[in-house]
Enzyme design. Structure first.
Site, PDB file in Angstrom:
ATOM      1  N   ARG A 216       0.864  -1.190   0.000  1.00  0.00           N
ATOM      2  CA  ARG A 216       0.000   0.000   0.000  1.00  0.00           C
ATOM      3  C   ARG A 216       0.891   1.228   0.000  1.00  0.00           C
ATOM      4  NH1 ARG A 216      -3.648   2.589   4.942  1.00  0.00           N
ATOM      5  NH2 ARG A 216      -1.721   3.743   5.323  1.00  0.00           N
TER       6      ARG A 216
ATOM      7  N   GLU B  67     -13.252  -1.522   7.221  1.00  0.00           N
ATOM      8  CA  GLU B  67     -12.504  -1.597   8.483  1.00  0.00           C
ATOM      9  C   GLU B  67     -13.254  -0.989   9.663  1.00  0.00           C
ATOM     10  OE1 GLU B  67      -8.949   0.497   7.121  1.00  0.00           O
ATOM     11  OE2 GLU B  67      -9.485   2.205   8.371  1.00  0.00           O
TER      12      GLU B  67
ATOM     13  N   TYR C  43      -2.794  11.884   5.723  1.00  0.00           N
ATOM     14  CA  TYR C  43      -3.076  10.572   6.314  1.00  0.00           C
ATOM     15  C   TYR C  43      -2.093   9.521   5.778  1.00  0.00           C
ATOM     16  CZ  TYR C  43      -4.624   5.884   6.665  1.00  0.00           C
ATOM     17  OH  TYR C  43      -4.606   4.541   6.892  1.00  0.00           O
TER      18      TYR C  43
ATOM     19  N   ARG D 104     -13.143  -5.597   4.223  1.00  0.00           N
ATOM     20  CA  ARG D 104     -12.004  -5.248   5.067  1.00  0.00           C
ATOM     21  C   ARG D 104     -12.253  -5.430   6.562  1.00  0.00           C
ATOM     22  NH1 ARG D 104      -7.495  -4.106   5.060  1.00  0.00           N
ATOM     23  NH2 ARG D 104      -7.379  -1.940   5.681  1.00  0.00           N
TER      24      ARG D 104
ATOM     25  N   GLU E 147      -9.050   1.626  -1.543  1.00  0.00           N
ATOM     26  CA  GLU E 147      -9.741   1.350  -0.271  1.00  0.00           C
ATOM     27  C   GLU E 147     -10.514   2.569   0.225  1.00  0.00           C
ATOM     28  OE1 GLU E 147      -6.928   0.114   2.687  1.00  0.00           O
ATOM     29  OE2 GLU E 147      -8.268   0.640   4.325  1.00  0.00           O
TER      30      GLU E 147
ATOM     31  N   ASP F 232      -5.179   3.742  -0.025  1.00  0.00           N
ATOM     32  CA  ASP F 232      -6.293   3.943   0.918  1.00  0.00           C
ATOM     33  C   ASP F 232      -6.796   5.381   0.812  1.00  0.00           C
ATOM     34  OD1 ASP F 232      -8.015   4.021   3.067  1.00  0.00           O
ATOM     35  OD2 ASP F 232      -6.607   3.120   4.499  1.00  0.00           O
TER      36      ASP F 232
ATOM     37  N   GLU G 143      -3.550  -7.392   5.548  1.00  0.00           N
ATOM     38  CA  GLU G 143      -2.745  -6.211   5.892  1.00  0.00           C
ATOM     39  C   GLU G 143      -1.903  -6.503   7.129  1.00  0.00           C
ATOM     40  OE1 GLU G 143      -3.383  -1.431   6.741  1.00  0.00           O
ATOM     41  OE2 GLU G 143      -4.951  -2.813   7.358  1.00  0.00           O
TER      42      GLU G 143
ATOM     43  N   HIS H  79      -9.249   6.514   2.638  1.00  0.00           N
ATOM     44  CA  HIS H  79      -9.635   6.842   4.018  1.00  0.00           C
ATOM     45  C   HIS H  79     -10.902   7.702   4.097  1.00  0.00           C
ATOM     46  CE1 HIS H  79      -8.463   6.890   8.344  1.00  0.00           C
ATOM     47  NE2 HIS H  79      -7.832   5.794   7.960  1.00  0.00           N
TER      48      HIS H  79
ATOM     49  N   TRP I 132     -12.052  12.010   8.599  1.00  0.00           N
ATOM     50  CA  TRP I 132     -10.622  11.765   8.711  1.00  0.00           C
ATOM     51  C   TRP I 132     -10.261  10.441   8.062  1.00  0.00           C
ATOM     52  CZ3 TRP I 132      -7.768   7.892  11.340  1.00  0.00           C
ATOM     53  CH2 TRP I 132      -6.362   8.029  11.182  1.00  0.00           C
TER      54      TRP I 132
HETATM   55  C1  GCO Z   1      -5.675   0.895   7.458  1.00  0.00           C
HETATM   56  C2  GCO Z   1      -6.371   1.891   8.288  1.00  0.00           C
HETATM   57  C3  GCO Z   1      -5.721   2.312   9.550  1.00  0.00           C
HETATM   58  C4  GCO Z   1      -6.638   3.233  10.343  1.00  0.00           C
HETATM   59  C5  GCO Z   1      -6.480   2.969  11.794  1.00  0.00           C
HETATM   60  C6  GCO Z   1      -7.350   3.858  12.655  1.00  0.00           C
HETATM   61  O1  GCO Z   1      -6.109   0.737   6.337  1.00  0.00           O
HETATM   62  O2  GCO Z   1      -4.763   0.271   7.962  1.00  0.00           O
HETATM   63  O3  GCO Z   1      -6.970   2.885   7.522  1.00  0.00           O
HETATM   64  O4  GCO Z   1      -4.437   2.827   9.380  1.00  0.00           O
HETATM   65  O5  GCO Z   1      -6.402   4.574  10.041  1.00  0.00           O
HETATM   66  O6  GCO Z   1      -6.785   1.643  12.034  1.00  0.00           O
HETATM   67  O7  GCO Z   1      -7.299   3.438  13.972  1.00  0.00           O
HETATM   68 MG    MG Z   2      -7.757   1.802   5.817  1.00  0.00          MG
END
Ligand code: GCO
Ligand code: MG
Length: 416
Positions: A160, A275, A172, A296, A249, A223, A352, A225, A416
């Site tokens: 990634r 996630e 991020y 995820r 992602e 990602d 991951e 996010h 975020w």
């Molecule tokens: C990822 C995630 C994490 C999150 C984190 C927040 O894809 O690994 O986006 O990095 O930001 O788990 O607590």
């Molecule tokens: Mg993520």
């Protein structure tokens, strides 16, 4: 019928005799559940919820522990239902992380009682090792390309990549200074700045440079996010099609599952999400409509192994593969639960693995390990294969930390 109902242990069965919750911070916070049984076995579960750890610890200590004492530890499915249906108030991250920890600890106990690793109880080994992806980051495109190249040299077949968006003070997924990236690193939330136009201008250039310099011989991931609208996400997916990503992602928050329909229809870039989901009801439409390619969810936040199996079975029926969340805020116990599932399921995609702060290895030892960029798990260690050193955990007491928040350049809040 006793006050505790039909799940009270019968004579001779394995009864839960003690329930402890340990919150420690070996480099970052972890919430660990310990279950002890009459036959002297100990089971471990992970309930870490980044930035809200103490809420889960209280839920477990104050509301779940009294319900578990005296119960038959072998009735994993029934105890899951008891904790899910029992409180009346269903789902949500705190409840489901708590149920996850209990479920993981019960599977750990079941494996230890049987003398088998958990993956054997899940149907047995389906693969020798797991394709695993780490994070590559950089403050510039050049740094990011070099970071991906370094990961490939370590043997990873999937990487990634995130890099600083020019014009924004922080991004991020990009490390600060020389430290490894860790999102929750300050006492109170950092305030990050966000600009969708700057991000959309940058990411296609970043991913093209990675492919131009390093080729197409590995799985490339990115990602988003949760920050784009469905229209913006579709545009980005199309722009990235020539780079043939393994996945893009979290392009948009998936509270509204139908938001993924136009994205899926508009791009062939594979999509991954999940996630922050807590239950199958968060992804039922996404999966059954085939609006995503990878799910995820992780065993720590989505009801443990018991519930993840249901999600992954539903996913398999619809051609969706796994990509369990594996940041440093899923503890080595939760990671072990992911790994045992990954090894056994038919529709494994990728795992991951962000890695852990060095101090975490003083507290947790595992029977899985990273070999040439792939996770492997031992055949002969019963249960989840994680041991926890409680004396070491005591050396690292809880430290308050929050995840950052995100504001657009005009000061208004963004995801975020
Ligand atoms: C990822 C995630 C994490 C999150 C984190 C927040 O894809 O690994 O986006 O990095 O930001 O788990 O607590
Ligand atoms: Mg993520």
């Amino acid at each position: 019928m006793t006050a505790l109902g039909t799940t009270r242990a019968r004579h001779g069965s394995r009864t839960i005799t003690d329930v402890d919750v340990v919150v420690c911070s070996p480099g970052r916070n972890y919430v660990t559940l310990r279950l002890g049984t009459t036959d002297g076995l100990v089971g471990w579960g992970d309930a870490t919820l980044n930035g809200r750890e103490l809420a889960v610890a209280s839920y477990l200590r104050d509301h779940v522990a009294p319900l578990l004492l005296g119960k038959d530890a072998s009735r994993i499915g029934d105890l899951w239902q008891y904790l899910y249906r029992g409180p009346y108030w269903r789902r949500g991250p705190v409840t489901m992380a708590s149920i996850s920890a209990v479920d993981q600890a019960l599977w750990d106990l079941q494996g230890k009682a049987a003398g088998m690793p958990v993956f054997q109880l899940l149907g047995g080994r389906a693969r020798e090792r797991l394709m695993t992806y780490p994070h590559a980051t950089g403050h510039s495109v050049e740094d990011a390309v070099a970071s991906v190249a370094g990961r490939l040299e370590e043997g990873y077949a999937a990487v990634r990549v995130q890099a600083s968006v020019p014009g924004l003070p922080s991004t991020y997924g990009v490390h600060v200074g020389d430290e490894a990236y860790e999102p929750a690193h300050t006492d109170l939330p950092d305030e990050e700045a966000w600009s969708t136009p700057l991000y959309l201008d940058f990411v296609p250039r970043l991913m093209k440079r990675v492919r131009d310099e390093l080729g197409f011989g590995f799985a490339l991931l990115h990602d988003g996010h949760h920050r784009l609208s469905p229209t913006e996400a579709t545009w980005l997916g199309r722009e990235l099609e020539p780079q043939r990503l393994f996945w893009l992602e979290d392009v948009t928050p998936a509270e509204d599952q139908r938001a993924f329909a136009p994205i899926k229809a508009g791009t062939t870039t594979p999509l991954a999400v999940g996630e922050v989901f807590n239950s199958i009801w968060d992804c039922q439409e996404l999966i059954s409509n085939r609006w995503i390619d990878y799910i995820r969810c992780a065993t720590t936040h989505t009801g443990g192994i018991t519930h993840m199996r249901r999600i992954l079975d539903l996913a398999d029926l619809h051609g969706v593969r796994s990509g369990c969340h594996g940041p440093s805020d899923v503890s080595p116990i939760g990671m072990a639960a992911n790994v045992h599932l990954d090894v056994a399921i038919p529709n494994f995609g990728v795992q991951e693995f962000m890695g852990y702060p060095d101090a975490a290895a003083e507290v947790f030892t595992t029977s899985y390990r990273l070999v040439d960029g792939h996770l492997e798990v031992d055949d002969d260690v019963p249960g989840l294969g994680v041991e926890v050193d409680l004396e070491a955990a005591e050396r690292y007491p809880y430290v308050r930390r929050y995840l950052p928040v995100n504001r657009r350049l005009d000061g208004s809040m963004h995801d975020w």
